[in-house]
Design an enzyme around this catalytic site. Structure first.
Site, PDB file in Angstrom:
ATOM      1  CG  HIS A 136      -2.134   0.840   1.094  1.00 36.03           C
ATOM      2  ND1 HIS A 136      -3.438   0.377   1.210  1.00 36.03           N
ATOM      3  CD2 HIS A 136      -2.268   2.167   0.880  1.00 36.03           C
ATOM      4  CE1 HIS A 136      -4.288   1.373   1.084  1.00 36.03           C
ATOM      5  NE2 HIS A 136      -3.607   2.484   0.884  1.00 36.03           N
ATOM      6  CD  GLU A 179      -6.635   3.345  -4.059  1.00 33.63           C
ATOM      7  OE1 GLU A 179      -5.906   4.353  -4.033  1.00 33.63           O
ATOM      8  OE2 GLU A 179      -7.762   3.336  -3.532  1.00 33.63           O
ATOM      9  CG  ASN A 223      -9.862   0.462  -3.015  1.00 37.90           C
ATOM     10  OD1 ASN A 223     -10.346  -0.579  -2.570  1.00 37.90           O
ATOM     11  ND2 ASN A 223      -8.650   0.854  -2.722  1.00 37.90           N
ATOM     12  CE1 TYR A 243     -12.715   6.290  -0.292  1.00 31.43           C
ATOM     13  CE2 TYR A 243     -11.469   5.085  -1.959  1.00 31.43           C
ATOM     14  CZ  TYR A 243     -11.767   5.346  -0.626  1.00 31.43           C
ATOM     15  OH  TYR A 243     -11.119   4.652   0.367  1.00 31.43           O
ATOM     16  CD  GLU A 282      -8.845   1.914   0.197  1.00 32.55           C
ATOM     17  OE1 GLU A 282      -9.075   3.085  -0.170  1.00 32.55           O
ATOM     18  OE2 GLU A 282      -7.708   1.432   0.259  1.00 32.55           O
TER      19      GLU A 282
HETATM   20  O1  IFM Z   1      -6.614   6.953   2.136  1.00 36.54           O
HETATM   21  C1  IFM Z   1      -6.728   6.442   0.849  1.00 36.54           C
HETATM   22  C2  IFM Z   1      -6.206   5.027   0.780  1.00 36.54           C
HETATM   23  O2  IFM Z   1      -4.896   4.928   1.229  1.00 36.54           O
HETATM   24  C3  IFM Z   1      -6.249   4.528  -0.640  1.00 36.54           C
HETATM   25  N1  IFM Z   1      -7.565   4.710  -1.216  1.00 36.54           N
HETATM   26  C4  IFM Z   1      -8.192   5.983  -1.071  1.00 36.54           C
HETATM   27  C5  IFM Z   1      -8.172   6.437   0.379  1.00 36.54           C
HETATM   28  C6  IFM Z   1      -8.847   7.807   0.524  1.00 36.54           C
HETATM   29  O3  IFM Z   1      -8.206   8.748  -0.280  1.00 36.54           O
END
Ligand code: IFM
Length: 477
Positions: free
Chosen positions: A140, A185, A313, A315, A383
């Site tokens: 990570h 990511e 992930n 968002y 995530e």
């Molecule tokens: O905090 C980050 C994480 O480390 C990786 N994905 C997105 C999150 C929020 O920006």
């Protein structure tokens, strides 16, 4: 992703009760939380840990907001028992943690650093003792600085080093850990790390950024092959941050811009991993900055090694329109200078990160994945969460926007499952407020508020809501 001003509303959003949402989730659906080593551990000079690119970058003047670093972070290295106890109180099935490569191999190669190995071993034991399944991410973003000094991800050898490191971790923890995520990511590592310089190691070079993307995926594939060779029964996956991409209008130039955006944000990663190929327009889009000679015969078979699950992930969505390139000379362009913009829209609800909220984007993304990749492995949302302007009032944090965000996205996921996507679980980002990379500590994503002066943990209203959800889903509430 967006530069627009952040405007988080403080109205209480409409959201269903946790029980109603839990009832919509598929049978056996897993609920967890996710965190990552550099964002929480601190103790950067303890236990023989080596230096990572994030230590170097965060100590570079101007790189991180207010000059903040992960030196102390949430002090999780010392307080992991307290943090696991919070997870146990939450009742989650699983915790997605990451191992800091420089804690195990301070210089990225060679013998294991015993104190680092012991830390993760104790953490895994603590989790198992609390009935929580560890899901371990191997990378990570905290690359050992010594490997960066030797060229970093733009250099092929780093992929080989990563596969060795993966096996080392498996040798240490594989008697108790069976679920592995190679990379988190790779888009961010490659594009933000080597393309725009927004993240460590702070390089701005389009050709090296594309080479880094390739070597990250090569390292992923090599690691999966090597680890599966050692333990056939393990579950192996990768986590990609993906966006549902659409054109803002039907105009031909906006649709073409959306396609370019899709290539960079999604296809550059999904095609090598899920289809064993490169997106058809990649070579043309970046022909002025690389000839892709870093792709060698057989590489794409490796990058597309069989997976047990795909971590996603999510968002925010990308609504794309065409704009002029920032740099007219293609040879000098940044890797993301594709003549695209993803503006905020007038009625957008926007998080503290400046990201638009669109829960249905998660459903659309899942459906896009299934339609694009017929052999898609089961999906885990590894995530999803929201930064809010949390304030402590009378010893409590009321965060209805975060509850509404998680609730809405879980409902969208349930719809994706109904539409036939095999979605196995959801890990919210994140348990503790933590070091949000270039944004420092001001962006709070946690279910638990952290006072970074005292390290006091204070569960927010969203913590209670998520606990209720987990209990209701388990049928034990
Ligand atoms: O905090 C980050 C994480 O480390 C990786 N994905 C997105 C999150 C929020 O920006």
């Amino acid at each position: 992703m967006n530069d627009a001003a952040t405007t988080t509303t403080r109205q209480r959003p409409e959201h269903a009760s946790a029980r109603e949402t839990a009832a919509l989730l598929p049978a056996g659906f897993e609920l967890g939380v996710a965190m990552a080593s550099y964002q929480i551990e601190g103790a950067v000079h303890e236990g023989g840990r080596g230096r990572s690119i994030w230590d170097t970058f965060s100590h570079t003047p101007g790189a991180v907001a207010r000059g903040e670093t992960g030196d102390v972070a949430c002090d999780h290295y010392h307080r992991y028992r307290e943090d696991v106890a919070l997870m146990a109180e939450l009742g989650v099935d699983a915790y997605r943690l990451s191992v800091a490569w420089p804690r195990l191999q301070p210089d990225g190669t060679g013998p294991v650093n015993r104190a680092g190995a012991d830390f993760y071993s104790r953490l895994v034991d603590e989790l198992l003792g609390a009935g929580i399944t560890p899901v371990v991410t191997l990378y990570h973003w905290d690359l050992p600085q010594a490997l960066e000094d030797a060229g970093g991800w733009p250099v092929r050898d780093t992929a080989l080093r990563f596969a060795d490191y993966a096996v080392t971790v498996q040798e240490l923890l594989g008697d108790r850990v069976h679920r592995w995520i190679t990379l988190n990511e790779p888009y961010c590592s490659a594009v933000l790390g080597y393309g725009t310089g927004r993240h460590a190691p702070g390089v701005r070079d389009a050709g090296r950024s594309l080479a880094a993307a390739h070597h990250l995926l090569l390292g992923h594939g090599l690691a999966v092959e090597a680890m599966r060779g050692r333990d056939r029964d393990g579950d192996y996956g990768i986590t990609l941050n993906l966006e549902p991409v659409s054109a803002l209008t039907d105009r031909e130039e906006d649709r073409a811009a959306a396609r370019r955006s899709l290539t960079l944000s999604n296809l550059l990663f999904t095609e090598p991993v899920l289809a064993g190929t490169y997106p058809e327009d990649a070579r043309r889009l970046w022909s002025a900055v690389t000839d892709f000679s870093f792709v060698r015969d057989g590489d794409l078979e490796t990058t597309s090694a069989e997976l047990d699950f795909l971590g996603v992930n999510y968002y925010f969505p990308a609504r794309v329109r065409a704009v002029p390139h920032r740099e007219p000379d293609p040879a000098l362009r940044a890797v993301d200078d594709l003549g695209v913009a993803t503006p905020l829209l007038a009625d957008d609800e926007v998080t503290e990160m400046g990201w638009p909220v669109e829960a249905d984007g998660l459903r659309r993304l899942m459906v896009w994945l299934r339609e694009t990749y017929p052999a898609l492995p089961p999906v885990l949302v590894t995530e999803n969460g929201r930064a809010c302007a949390d304030v402590v009032v009378d010893g409590a944090v009321d965060d209805p926007e975060r509850i509404g965000y998680i609730d809405g996205h879980l409902r969208a996921l349930a719809q994706a499952a109904e539409a036939g996507v095999e979605v196995r679980g959801y890990f919210t980002w994140t348990l503790l407020d933590n070091f949000e990379w270039a944004e420092g500590y001001a962006r709070r994503f946690g279910l638990v508020h952290v006072d970074f002066e005292t390290q006091a943990r204070l569960p927010k209203a969203s913590f209670s809501w998520y606990r209720e959800l987990v209990a209701a889903r388990a049928g034990s509430a």
